[in-house]
Design a protein around this motif. Sequence first.
Motif, PDB file in Angstrom:
ATOM      1  N   PRO A 132     -16.727   9.950   1.004  1.00  0.00           N
ATOM      2  CA  PRO A 132     -16.382   8.533   1.131  1.00  0.00           C
ATOM      3  C   PRO A 132     -16.045   8.158   2.567  1.00  0.00           C
ATOM      4  CG  PRO A 132     -14.490   9.719   0.320  1.00  0.00           C
ATOM      5  CD  PRO A 132     -15.590  10.743   0.520  1.00  0.00           C
TER       6      PRO A 132
ATOM      7  N   PHE B 164     -13.397   6.113  11.104  1.00  0.00           N
ATOM      8  CA  PHE B 164     -12.417   5.186  10.561  1.00  0.00           C
ATOM      9  C   PHE B 164     -11.961   4.206  11.639  1.00  0.00           C
ATOM     10  CE2 PHE B 164     -12.261   8.429   7.302  1.00  0.00           C
ATOM     11  CZ  PHE B 164     -12.147   7.660   6.151  1.00  0.00           C
TER      12      PHE B 164
ATOM     13  N   ARG C  47      -8.325   7.223   0.016  1.00  0.00           N
ATOM     14  CA  ARG C  47      -8.837   5.924   0.504  1.00  0.00           C
ATOM     15  C   ARG C  47      -8.072   4.762  -0.142  1.00  0.00           C
ATOM     16  NH1 ARG C  47     -13.712   4.945   2.727  1.00  0.00           N
ATOM     17  NH2 ARG C  47     -12.351   3.371   3.581  1.00  0.00           N
TER      18      ARG C  47
ATOM     19  N   THR D  63     -15.744  -7.505   0.576  1.00  0.00           N
ATOM     20  CA  THR D  63     -15.131  -6.194   0.796  1.00  0.00           C
ATOM     21  C   THR D  63     -16.096  -5.097   0.375  1.00  0.00           C
ATOM     22  OG1 THR D  63     -13.936  -6.513  -1.278  1.00  0.00           O
ATOM     23  CG2 THR D  63     -12.690  -6.794   0.721  1.00  0.00           C
TER      24      THR D  63
ATOM     25  N   HIS E 134      -7.932  -0.986  -3.100  1.00  0.00           N
ATOM     26  CA  HIS E 134      -9.046  -0.106  -3.437  1.00  0.00           C
ATOM     27  C   HIS E 134      -8.558   1.334  -3.447  1.00  0.00           C
ATOM     28  CE1 HIS E 134     -12.246  -3.139  -2.596  1.00  0.00           C
ATOM     29  NE2 HIS E 134     -11.322  -3.621  -1.809  1.00  0.00           N
TER      30      HIS E 134
ATOM     31  N   THR F 293       0.819  -1.212   0.000  1.00  0.00           N
ATOM     32  CA  THR F 293       0.000   0.000   0.000  1.00  0.00           C
ATOM     33  C   THR F 293       0.859   1.271   0.000  1.00  0.00           C
ATOM     34  OG1 THR F 293      -1.657  -1.228   1.211  1.00  0.00           O
ATOM     35  CG2 THR F 293      -1.940   1.145   1.139  1.00  0.00           C
ATOM     36  N   ASP F 294       1.909   1.295   0.813  1.00  0.00           N
ATOM     37  CA  ASP F 294       2.742   2.497   0.885  1.00  0.00           C
ATOM     38  C   ASP F 294       3.395   2.807  -0.459  1.00  0.00           C
ATOM     39  OD1 ASP F 294       2.099   2.956   3.472  1.00  0.00           O
ATOM     40  OD2 ASP F 294       3.891   2.005   4.320  1.00  0.00           O
TER      41      ASP F 294
ATOM     42  N   LYS G 165     -13.838 -17.229   6.375  1.00  0.00           N
ATOM     43  CA  LYS G 165     -13.077 -16.927   5.162  1.00  0.00           C
ATOM     44  C   LYS G 165     -13.739 -17.541   3.926  1.00  0.00           C
ATOM     45  CE  LYS G 165      -9.600 -14.635   6.973  1.00  0.00           C
ATOM     46  NZ  LYS G 165      -9.645 -13.189   6.738  1.00  0.00           N
TER      47      LYS G 165
ATOM     48  N   ARG H 192      -6.051   1.619  -0.139  1.00  0.00           N
ATOM     49  CA  ARG H 192      -5.941   0.622   0.935  1.00  0.00           C
ATOM     50  C   ARG H 192      -5.935  -0.796   0.387  1.00  0.00           C
ATOM     51  NH1 ARG H 192     -11.228   2.081   0.042  1.00  0.00           N
ATOM     52  NH2 ARG H 192     -12.794   0.538   0.557  1.00  0.00           N
ATOM     53  N   PRO H 193      -5.352  -1.704   1.158  1.00  0.00           N
ATOM     54  CA  PRO H 193      -5.335  -3.097   0.732  1.00  0.00           C
ATOM     55  C   PRO H 193      -6.697  -3.735   0.930  1.00  0.00           C
ATOM     56  CG  PRO H 193      -4.393  -2.895   2.928  1.00  0.00           C
ATOM     57  CD  PRO H 193      -4.703  -1.503   2.477  1.00  0.00           C
ATOM     58  N   ASP H 194      -6.992  -4.736   0.115  1.00  0.00           N
ATOM     59  CA  ASP H 194      -8.183  -5.550   0.311  1.00  0.00           C
ATOM     60  C   ASP H 194      -7.773  -6.713   1.206  1.00  0.00           C
ATOM     61  OD1 ASP H 194     -10.091  -7.652  -0.051  1.00  0.00           O
ATOM     62  OD2 ASP H 194     -10.931  -6.468  -1.683  1.00  0.00           O
ATOM     63  N   TYR H 195      -8.279  -6.717   2.444  1.00  0.00           N
ATOM     64  CA  TYR H 195      -7.846  -7.737   3.403  1.00  0.00           C
ATOM     65  C   TYR H 195      -8.237  -9.155   2.980  1.00  0.00           C
ATOM     66  CZ  TYR H 195      -6.620  -4.130   6.843  1.00  0.00           C
ATOM     67  OH  TYR H 195      -6.058  -3.076   7.499  1.00  0.00           O
TER      68      TYR H 195
ATOM     69  N   GLY I 104      -6.971   2.813   9.916  1.00  0.00           N
ATOM     70  CA  GLY I 104      -7.102   3.944   9.005  1.00  0.00           C
ATOM     71  C   GLY I 104      -7.567   3.563   7.610  1.00  0.00           C
ATOM     72  N   TYR I 105      -7.692   2.275   7.339  1.00  0.00           N
ATOM     73  CA  TYR I 105      -8.045   1.831   5.990  1.00  0.00           C
ATOM     74  C   TYR I 105      -9.549   1.750   5.771  1.00  0.00           C
ATOM     75  CZ  TYR I 105      -3.168   0.586   5.043  1.00  0.00           C
ATOM     76  OH  TYR I 105      -1.821   0.616   4.827  1.00  0.00           O
ATOM     77  N   TYR I 106     -10.242   1.234   6.785  1.00  0.00           N
ATOM     78  CA  TYR I 106     -11.669   1.025   6.617  1.00  0.00           C
ATOM     79  C   TYR I 106     -12.465   1.929   7.553  1.00  0.00           C
ATOM     80  CZ  TYR I 106     -10.902  -2.858   3.549  1.00  0.00           C
ATOM     81  OH  TYR I 106     -10.534  -3.605   2.474  1.00  0.00           O
TER      82      TYR I 106
ATOM     83  N   THR J 220     -16.788  -0.634  -0.030  1.00  0.00           N
ATOM     84  CA  THR J 220     -16.473   0.795   0.053  1.00  0.00           C
ATOM     85  C   THR J 220     -17.796   1.531   0.213  1.00  0.00           C
ATOM     86  OG1 THR J 220     -14.598   0.506  -1.448  1.00  0.00           O
ATOM     87  CG2 THR J 220     -15.354   2.751  -1.064  1.00  0.00           C
TER      88      THR J 220
END
Lengths: 360, 360
Positions: free
Chosen positions: B204, B209, A309, B242, A321, A269-270, B237, A311-314, B213-215, B244
């Motif tokens: 958004p 949050f 926004r 996911t 995303h 992500t970074d 799982k 961010r990784p999709d966990y 900080g992502y979601y 947004t």
Amino acid sequence: MREFNVAILGATGAVGTRLISQLEQSTIPVKSVKLLASAHSAGKKLKFKGRDVTVEEAKPESFEGVDLVLASAGGSISKKFLPEAVKRGAVCVDNTSAFRMEPEVPLVIPEVNEKALYNHRGIISNPNCSTIQMVVCLNPIYKKYGLKQVIVSTYQAVSGAGQSALNELMEESQQVLNGEKTDPKILPTKGDKKHYQQAFNLLPQIDVFEQDGYYTHEEWKMIHETKKIMLDDMDAKDIKVTATCVRVPIRIAHGETVYFEVADDNANTDEIKKSLADAPGVVLQDDTAHQIYPQPIEAEGKRETFVGRVRPDYENEGSYHMWVVSDNLLKGAAWNTVQIAERLVADDLVRVPDNPYLGK
Amino acid sequence: MREFNVAILGATGAVGTRLISQLEQSTIPVKSVKLLASAHSAGKKLKFKGRDVTVEEAKPESFEGVDLVLASAGGSISKKFLPEAVKRGAVCVDNTSAFRMEPEVPLVIPEVNEKALYNHRGIISNPNCSTIQMVVCLNPIYKKYGLKQVIVSTYQAVSGAGQSALNELMEESQQVLNGEKTDPKILPTKGDKKHYQQAFNLLPQIDVFEQDGYYTHEEWKMIHETKKIMLDDMDAKDIKVTATCVRVPIRIAHGETVYFEVADDNANTDEIKKSLADAPGVVLQDDTAHQIYPQPIEAEGKRETFVGRVRPDYENEGSYHMWVVSDNLLKGAAWNTVQIAERLVADDLVRVPDNPYLGK
């Protein structure tokens, strides 16, 4: 230094008026400006750099002596007039969808595929607004990590359907606030039979439906234009792209939620944020701790594309995303068009080659 | 036939007033109704079946003699009062997020997991609005074909943030139409520091949050509530989910673009549409040739969830898209709550068991 006689076709519309102001602010040395529109708008006076310019009715002869045409008067008008302009020696940058998918016509976002301009044969197409802002953000990620898949949902402003649609939204909004009935005549799209209230409402239809009934033409454009711009092949299977396009009751600047899967396992992500922050034409606005993220009312009037926004999709490793916002009338239309013209001027490409493209 | 003393906690809010009207229209035999709210609203008069009922300040003693509590006054109020109500023998259906993730508390959409009601220990939670309308559509597909993955983007109405947010949208809209400055004080969420204009804008951020900080918490809810309801395991799982979440300037009824991948290769679009058309609580509105698709202003005031734009993803075999719209204050809140209460009554479950759940 060469100076240019510029014509703006469709000068009175939502994009046309912005083509004028973007041209005023551009690096292009302008010798003269001709403002062209339908007979209906002829005689109207508009300003260019403080001087009055009278709008003229567009005719084939209007393009005599013109070097550069910036067009945004609708697909059928471009089909009719741009070949006439090219015949007369003018290079045309077209904001309509008329020629976008022709193999002879470069489809250009300067930050992404400027080199395609070198193959132009008189007409260059400007991509669809919702495509541009997504691709300008996907491209730096694609270049660094590759892309397997993109799924986008759009939140599109009504100005994408023109000034009359924008007026309709404002009238309807006032009617709803007054407790009155609305009388929709334009949205979701002039080209279809039924019209629905857009004020305080969502319409999952932009442009008409394709023959299969599954996709709208706007969704089709986002898929195939993205592939033509990024992969040079509108049917490429290398990157899977799918889109759902929804019109929302905002005036200017589209929003997009973009899910993407990169090819390179080393992405994170970074690093993706850094690629976006460094990308030309892109501004990273991503600080959720301080509630910083792109918003349409902040993007309005700006040339950049704003992204946040990120961010990784966990649930899906290698997937991410982002939320992308840009002024659909500027980077999505007038600015990208003038930006293409600036590059044509800078690279000495404002000349029609010996094998001009004159449409089909 | 047993008749019930019902209390509505948070009776004066956007959901509370709808709890009253949904209860009026329900099959529940109501002996008495008690309307509870904060001291601020006490003394106000509201109607129930044509009779005036005076709003009372909620206190632990208010629940003496009450059989059934319908709560929608905010998470902290539910945490404070529902254990008190359970102690006094009342079964509570809670529309807040206070207890949703407690293993002892069933999280129920009657069309999906009604059976979970049989394990209740005094408190039953109503899921988040955006979760309910998605899951009520995903469930028939999951039952028939299995689900591997879900990616959702929401287009959420401001009434989800309460009546004061709804008022703010309308005030701001008028200010924008008047060319005046707006003065946002509530949206995107009361619980955060900065407030932004929502009129003619997209935000958004729904709820605060999460720590990473992502979601946002709304996105977290959509992921984990969906798993608890469909799979009985908030961290399962089996189905990747996911989300947004974006707030849009509409008043009532959320929209959602939902991408989903099924497990069974034998699925096809026609069969998926049939599953949706046959599903309880779901109305298929899908005829693109006649521009038929769900719209928030049409869904407002209706109990059903509307689904359209059902189509295959041409790029990903076994994947599909749909557009889901439902009244966030009814199926997303008041109706689902009353519907749970109806099932409790029908199945003779309005009794607190010997091992009541009294919070933590």
